[in-house]
Design an enzyme around this catalytic site. Structure first.
Site, PDB file in Angstrom:
ATOM      1  N   HIS A   1      36.233  45.501  37.731  1.00  0.00           N
ATOM      2  CA  HIS A   1      35.480  46.156  38.804  1.00  0.00           C
ATOM      3  C   HIS A   1      34.248  45.324  39.178  1.00  0.00           C
ATOM      4  CE1 HIS A   1      33.924  49.826  40.918  1.00  0.00           C
ATOM      5  NE2 HIS A   1      32.778  49.200  40.695  1.00  0.00           N
ATOM      6  N   GLU A   2      33.492  44.903  38.160  1.00  0.00           N
ATOM      7  CA  GLU A   2      32.272  44.130  38.428  1.00  0.00           C
ATOM      8  C   GLU A   2      32.595  42.744  38.975  1.00  0.00           C
ATOM      9  OE1 GLU A   2      29.589  45.781  38.567  1.00  0.00           O
ATOM     10  OE2 GLU A   2      30.456  47.509  37.552  1.00  0.00           O
TER      11      GLU A   2
ATOM     12  N   HIS B   1      32.996  42.883  42.715  1.00  0.00           N
ATOM     13  CA  HIS B   1      31.693  42.780  43.387  1.00  0.00           C
ATOM     14  C   HIS B   1      31.232  41.323  43.413  1.00  0.00           C
ATOM     15  CE1 HIS B   1      30.883  47.052  43.735  1.00  0.00           C
ATOM     16  NE2 HIS B   1      31.025  47.248  42.435  1.00  0.00           N
TER      17      HIS B   1
END
Length: 156
Positions: free
Chosen positions: A67-68, A71
């Site tokens: 998820h990170e 980003h």
């Protein structure tokens, strides 16, 4: 798991799932409480909450890292890196990352209710947060408000 091992894991996931290198730092941040991880826009570093590894295991940690990294890679490429952006949603689905992380069992979820009443008309109402009774007045009669009681309920 140490910060050095976390760094290696993040670099490995980045090259395997995204086919791009992770060139910044990844580390455990003990101050994170309500989130599994955080991507820092200025430094491009990734903070991870160690509690998720301890309480949910490696699979949840890998999901948070993916998820990170979504980003991270989208921000560096100048694409839509925010949760609502289509680029972010597509990449997250492509690599199999979670939209949200699971809640921590150790963080007890609580519901807070603050009960107020009007000293003039007696109207009672509830709020989730405390309000400044010297600043606000009753919406019905403009009377003075007083705090009746504050209750906290465990949600489980």
């Amino acid at each position: 798991m140490t910060n050095a091992e976390l760094q290696q894991l993040v670099e490995k996931i980045s090259t395997q799932s995204f086919h791009k290198p992770f060139l910044h730092k990844a580390y455990f941040n003990p101050r994170l409480r309500t989130t599994g991880g955080r991507y820092m826009l200025r430094s491009h570093d990734i903070d991870i909450n160690r509690k998720y590894l301890d309480e949910h295991g490696m699979e949840e940690l890998i999901g948070i890292i993916k998820h990170e990294l979504c980003h991270y890679h989208l921000h560096i490429e100048g694409k839509g890196y925010k949760h609502g952006d289509q680029d972010f949603k597509r990449l997250l689905q492509k690599v199999g990352g979670p939209r949200h992380c699971a809640s921590l069992p150790s963080e007890k979820q609580r519901k807070r209710v603050v009960l107020y009443s009007c000293s003039k008309c007696g109207w009672k109402f509830e709020r989730k947060r405390k309000i400044n009774t010297s600043k606000y007045v009753c919406g019905r009669c403009s009377g003075k408000l007083r705090l009746e009681k504050e209750m906290v309920f465990e949600k489980r």
